[in-house]
Design a protein around this motif. Structure first.
Motif, PDB file in Angstrom:
ATOM      1  N   LYS B 221       0.847  -1.199   0.000  1.00 52.08           N
ATOM      2  CA  LYS B 221       0.000   0.000   0.000  1.00 52.08           C
ATOM      3  C   LYS B 221       0.882   1.249   0.000  1.00 52.08           C
ATOM      4  O   LYS B 221       1.900   1.287   0.684  1.00 52.08           O
ATOM      5  CB  LYS B 221      -0.881   0.023   1.262  1.00 52.08           C
ATOM      6  CG  LYS B 221      -1.768  -1.199   1.473  1.00 52.08           C
ATOM      7  CD  LYS B 221      -2.944  -1.237   0.523  1.00 52.08           C
ATOM      8  CE  LYS B 221      -3.894  -0.103   0.655  1.00 52.08           C
ATOM      9  NZ  LYS B 221      -4.963  -0.335   1.612  1.00 52.08           N
ATOM     10  N   TYR B 223       0.653   4.288   1.485  1.00 42.88           N
ATOM     11  CA  TYR B 223      -0.069   5.083   2.481  1.00 42.88           C
ATOM     12  C   TYR B 223       0.451   6.519   2.533  1.00 42.88           C
ATOM     13  O   TYR B 223       1.649   6.760   2.391  1.00 42.88           O
ATOM     14  CB  TYR B 223       0.132   4.499   3.883  1.00 42.88           C
ATOM     15  CG  TYR B 223      -0.384   3.116   4.112  1.00 42.88           C
ATOM     16  CD1 TYR B 223      -1.747   2.848   4.085  1.00 42.88           C
ATOM     17  CD2 TYR B 223       0.485   2.075   4.410  1.00 42.88           C
ATOM     18  CE1 TYR B 223      -2.225   1.569   4.333  1.00 42.88           C
ATOM     19  CE2 TYR B 223       0.017   0.798   4.660  1.00 42.88           C
ATOM     20  CZ  TYR B 223      -1.342   0.546   4.622  1.00 42.88           C
ATOM     21  OH  TYR B 223      -1.805  -0.709   4.872  1.00 42.88           O
ATOM     22  N   LYS B 272      -9.903  11.798   8.883  1.00 50.39           N
ATOM     23  CA  LYS B 272      -9.266  11.820   7.555  1.00 50.39           C
ATOM     24  C   LYS B 272      -8.707  13.214   7.333  1.00 50.39           C
ATOM     25  O   LYS B 272      -8.963  14.139   8.114  1.00 50.39           O
ATOM     26  CB  LYS B 272     -10.273  11.458   6.464  1.00 50.39           C
ATOM     27  CG  LYS B 272     -11.417  12.432   6.328  1.00 50.39           C
ATOM     28  CD  LYS B 272     -12.373  12.000   5.223  1.00 50.39           C
ATOM     29  CE  LYS B 272     -13.512  12.995   5.119  1.00 50.39           C
ATOM     30  NZ  LYS B 272     -14.552  12.587   4.198  1.00 50.39           N
ATOM     31  N   THR B 278      -7.282   9.501   3.171  1.00 54.96           N
ATOM     32  CA  THR B 278      -7.055   8.795   4.428  1.00 54.96           C
ATOM     33  C   THR B 278      -5.557   8.814   4.729  1.00 54.96           C
ATOM     34  O   THR B 278      -4.747   9.086   3.831  1.00 54.96           O
ATOM     35  CB  THR B 278      -7.514   7.333   4.323  1.00 54.96           C
ATOM     36  OG1 THR B 278      -6.855   6.739   3.214  1.00 54.96           O
ATOM     37  CG2 THR B 278      -9.014   7.250   4.133  1.00 54.96           C
ATOM     38  N   LYS B 394     -10.135   4.340   9.160  1.00 52.55           N
ATOM     39  CA  LYS B 394     -10.423   4.332   7.714  1.00 52.55           C
ATOM     40  C   LYS B 394      -9.386   3.517   6.957  1.00 52.55           C
ATOM     41  O   LYS B 394      -9.716   2.815   5.993  1.00 52.55           O
ATOM     42  CB  LYS B 394     -10.475   5.767   7.179  1.00 52.55           C
ATOM     43  CG  LYS B 394     -11.793   6.480   7.495  1.00 52.55           C
ATOM     44  CD  LYS B 394     -11.857   7.834   6.839  1.00 52.55           C
ATOM     45  CE  LYS B 394     -13.142   8.553   7.179  1.00 52.55           C
ATOM     46  NZ  LYS B 394     -14.328   7.893   6.609  1.00 52.55           N
ATOM     47  N   GLU B 397     -10.191  -0.090   7.295  1.00 52.63           N
ATOM     48  CA  GLU B 397     -11.286  -0.464   6.385  1.00 52.63           C
ATOM     49  C   GLU B 397     -10.776  -0.601   4.945  1.00 52.63           C
ATOM     50  O   GLU B 397     -11.180  -1.510   4.219  1.00 52.63           O
ATOM     51  CB  GLU B 397     -12.412   0.570   6.472  1.00 52.63           C
ATOM     52  CG  GLU B 397     -13.156   0.498   7.801  1.00 52.63           C
ATOM     53  CD  GLU B 397     -14.287   1.497   7.922  1.00 52.63           C
ATOM     54  OE1 GLU B 397     -14.284   2.506   7.186  1.00 52.63           O
ATOM     55  OE2 GLU B 397     -15.180   1.264   8.759  1.00 52.63           O
ATOM     56  N   GLU B 398      -9.890   0.312   4.553  1.00 51.25           N
ATOM     57  CA  GLU B 398      -9.327   0.211   3.184  1.00 51.25           C
ATOM     58  C   GLU B 398      -8.503  -1.070   3.035  1.00 51.25           C
ATOM     59  O   GLU B 398      -8.567  -1.736   2.008  1.00 51.25           O
ATOM     60  CB  GLU B 398      -8.442   1.430   2.900  1.00 51.25           C
ATOM     61  CG  GLU B 398      -9.241   2.692   2.644  1.00 51.25           C
ATOM     62  CD  GLU B 398      -8.350   3.897   2.320  1.00 51.25           C
ATOM     63  OE1 GLU B 398      -8.905   4.987   2.175  1.00 51.25           O
ATOM     64  OE2 GLU B 398      -7.116   3.740   2.224  1.00 51.25           O
ATOM     65  N   ASP B 399      -7.716  -1.386   4.059  1.00 50.34           N
ATOM     66  CA  ASP B 399      -6.933  -2.636   4.018  1.00 50.34           C
ATOM     67  C   ASP B 399      -7.859  -3.847   3.888  1.00 50.34           C
ATOM     68  O   ASP B 399      -7.598  -4.769   3.112  1.00 50.34           O
ATOM     69  CB  ASP B 399      -6.095  -2.803   5.294  1.00 50.34           C
ATOM     70  CG  ASP B 399      -4.807  -1.986   5.264  1.00 50.34           C
ATOM     71  OD1 ASP B 399      -4.627  -1.207   4.315  1.00 50.34           O
ATOM     72  OD2 ASP B 399      -4.002  -2.139   6.202  1.00 50.34           O
ATOM     73  N   ASP B 402      -9.244  -4.036   0.337  1.00 50.69           N
ATOM     74  CA  ASP B 402      -8.236  -4.495  -0.635  1.00 50.69           C
ATOM     75  C   ASP B 402      -7.881  -5.957  -0.434  1.00 50.69           C
ATOM     76  O   ASP B 402      -7.764  -6.721  -1.400  1.00 50.69           O
ATOM     77  CB  ASP B 402      -6.957  -3.643  -0.515  1.00 50.69           C
ATOM     78  CG  ASP B 402      -7.177  -2.215  -0.978  1.00 50.69           C
ATOM     79  OD1 ASP B 402      -8.232  -1.948  -1.578  1.00 50.69           O
ATOM     80  OD2 ASP B 402      -6.303  -1.369  -0.729  1.00 50.69           O
TER      81      ASP B 402
END
Lengths: 155, 443
Positions: B221, B223, B272, B278, B394, B397-399, B402
């Protein structure tokens, strides 16, 4: 011998373990008494430091509140936990399991489990648990006296 | 902790949809759950639900004396109370324009090292490692690796001992005050810790090698990272905030960068950036921005493991935590060795003034921000606390989204297990995160 009371005195009957220690402080040498949280590291250190450990803790049980039970954790099976939820901390049963697994249990491990009723935010015990605290403290006190008679060294 | 064989998760499957839901997350602090919805072979939604009751700490603080803040906020968490104390005193001292002498800052840093050691060790050894070795929990892992668990307990104790000495007790310490400490340790007391810390450093070195040998799921990712920044010494107890996109600013500007928002399914406010992006906070963010500030000893050990200079895989956060444990042991030994302040004043005087102050520090889980407004009498009029787990919701949640999208071929059980692991990458402290700032009742 070390007697460890576990619990949180600000969560109602969860303070039973500490209350028993407070009672014992009136007669026993405080250096052999401990007020603990159920912290794995703290209890493991106690297990390592002494061959005979007694633990007092509040529990949820089907029995009426204030009833209590003496469990020989080396010889008897400990009743299973009701909650399977995890936290960063380990429950007493998990700590004992872990100590058993890594061979760090003391030779003697006695648990006094006191059935609680009220675990809300309050700094007092229910009447039934208060009564049980007195009974358990007296019982442990007798065990301490016997232990002292049997060993010329420390309790 | 649950036994994996008894783990309860729900799979609801229709003709085209499937929902994977775990009602109680295991091996995290506090109460949370997650839900992943899959429709026609695509992940539609991934949510981290936090249902622990809100704790209203900011409201408790209003009307209290500013001197109460470190002790009240320490009660937010039993694992990272030192972080709360340090961010609160940083904010108060910022409001009151206090300058804290170096020897007091060093003691605060030493105390914080203790917290990093005990908190990270608990996570690495007892909560996270079982994921990589295929055990449902630490007890099952201990059957095959008793020496590992013993090492973890020994390390944790070394960290706790530092906090006990400097804080008065291991959990919810009571010796930190606005302006310094209530009592300073003697050199002799500190030196007593050195022996166990030397052994802890050896254990930490072995732990770094051990976790570096794990196999890690693939999830790279890019980030946006937010952490304290320091080119001279790895940031722990204070500092400026920086982002991976190049912003540097004091804690006072943090709320200009981010926005907190309420979502219906979480009692923790989510965070965020104001531009909608994020961001990540925590060990990976710290490491990516500051790894050059590790001591040469830690850099050398890390180099030996072949660990990358920029970590982009959240599963590899366990390696960063292990490196931070090693650093905290090494740094604690350095600070103890250099200590020569037992006869110095334990605190500086604290003149009151009406002001707003901002403070941040690096809690084990990431950036912990505090803001307080105090009046001329030293009474707190307003407070805001933004904990790291709230900031990471957040990203978690994205992890999840994905990871689930890439692993739809897995069985439901294996996918659920992987999703839980992905959440544990963040060592979430849910109890810390559940701070509602505002409560609105609509009738």
């Amino acid at each position: 011998m070390i007697v460890a009371g576990i619990g949180n005195p600000y969560r109602g009957d969860d303070g039973a373990g500490w209350a028993v220690i407070q009672e014992l402080e009136k007669t026993a040498d405080p250096k052999f008494l401990r007020k603990c949280r159920a912290d794995a590291g703290e209890l493991m250190e106690i297990f390592k430091s002494c061959p005979a450990v007694t633990i007092v803790d509040a529990c949820l049980a089907d029995a009426p509140s204030g009833s209590w039970r003496r469990i020989d954790a080396i010889e008897e099976a400990i009743p299973p936990e009701r909650s399977q939820t995890s936290t960063h901390g380990f429950s007493l049963i998990q700590i004992i399991d872990l100590a058993k697994t890594i061979r760090q249990l003391p030779d003697q491990l006695i648990i006094y489990a006191i059935a609680g009723k009220e675990f809300r935010m309050q700094n007092r015990l229910s009447a039934a648990v208060s009564q049980a605290v007195m009974e358990v403290a007296q019982t442990i006190d007798r065990e301490i006296q016997i232990c002292m008679k049997n060993t010329s060294s420390t309790i | 902790m649950t036994d994996g064989s008894e783990k309860k998760f729900k799979i609801r499957a229709g003709a085209k949809t499937k929902t994977i839901q775990v009602d109680y997350l295991a091996r995290v602090e506090g109460e949370g759950s997650f839900i992943v919805k899959i429709n026609r072979g695509k992940v539609e939604e991934a949510k981290l639900r936090i249902f622990e009751p809100p704790r209203f700490f900011e409201a408790f603080l209003r009307g209290r004396k500013l001197f109460d803040a470190p002790d009240i906020t320490a009660r937010i968490c039993g694992i990272c109370p030192v972080a709360y104390q340090m961010s609160s005193v940083n904010a108060m001292e910022n409001a009151l324009l206090l300058s804290i002498p170096g020897y007091l800052q060093d003691l605060r840093r030493l105390m914080y090292c203790g917290e990093w050691i005990e908190s990270h060790t608990l996570h690495v050894f007892l909560l996270h490692a079982p994921d990589f070795l295929g055990y449902p929990d630490a007890i099952q892992m201990a059957k095959d690796h008793p020496e590992i668990v013993q090492k973890g307990l020994r390390l944790k104790k070394a960290g706790n001992s530092i906090i006990e000495l400097l804080g008065g007790r291991e959990i919810h310490p009571v010796n930190v005050k606005v302006g310094g400490f209530y009592r300073l340790p003697s050199k002799k007391e500190l030196f007593r810790l050195a022996g166990s810390l030397k052994m802890a450093r050896e254990d930490a070195e072995a732990a770094l090698e051990w976790v570096s040998s794990f196999s890690f799921p693939s999830l790279e990712k890019d980030y946006e990272c937010v952490s304290l920044i320091n080119s001279e010494r790895y940031p722990i107890e204070q500092g400026q905030i920086g982002t991976s996109s190049g912003l540097h600013f004091p804690a006072g500007d943090f709320e200009n960068l981010i926005v907190e928002e309420c979502v219906a399914y979480s009692t923790a406010l989510q965070t965020k950036m104001k531009n909608g992006k994020t961001y990540l906070t925590g060990p990976i963010a710290r490491y990516n921005a500051n790894h050059e500030a590790f001591s040469s000893f830690v850099k050398e050990k890390l180099k030996k493991t072949g660990f990358e200079k920029k970590c982009t895989n959240p599963f590899r956060s366990i390696i960063v935590r292990a490196a931070e444990i090693l650093y905290a042991c090494d740094e604690a030994l350095r600070l103890i060795d250099a200590y020569d302040a037992e006869k110095m004043p334990a605190s500086v005087s604290v003149p009151l003034r009406k002001a707003t102050g901002f403070g941040a520090s690096e809690a084990p889980r990431g950036l912990l921000y505090h803001r307080y407004s105090v009046n001329e009498q030293g009474v707190i009029e307003d407070a805001n606390i933004i904990p790291p787990t709230a900031q990471n919701q957040k990203i978690i949640e994205e992890d999840l989204f994905d990871l689930a999208s890439r692993n739809l071929h897995l069985s439901d059980e294996d996918l659920t297990w992987k999703c839980e692991q992905a959440i544990r990458n963040y060592d979430p402290c849910i109890s810390c995160s559940a701070h509602f700032l505002k409560l609105e009742i609509i009738r």
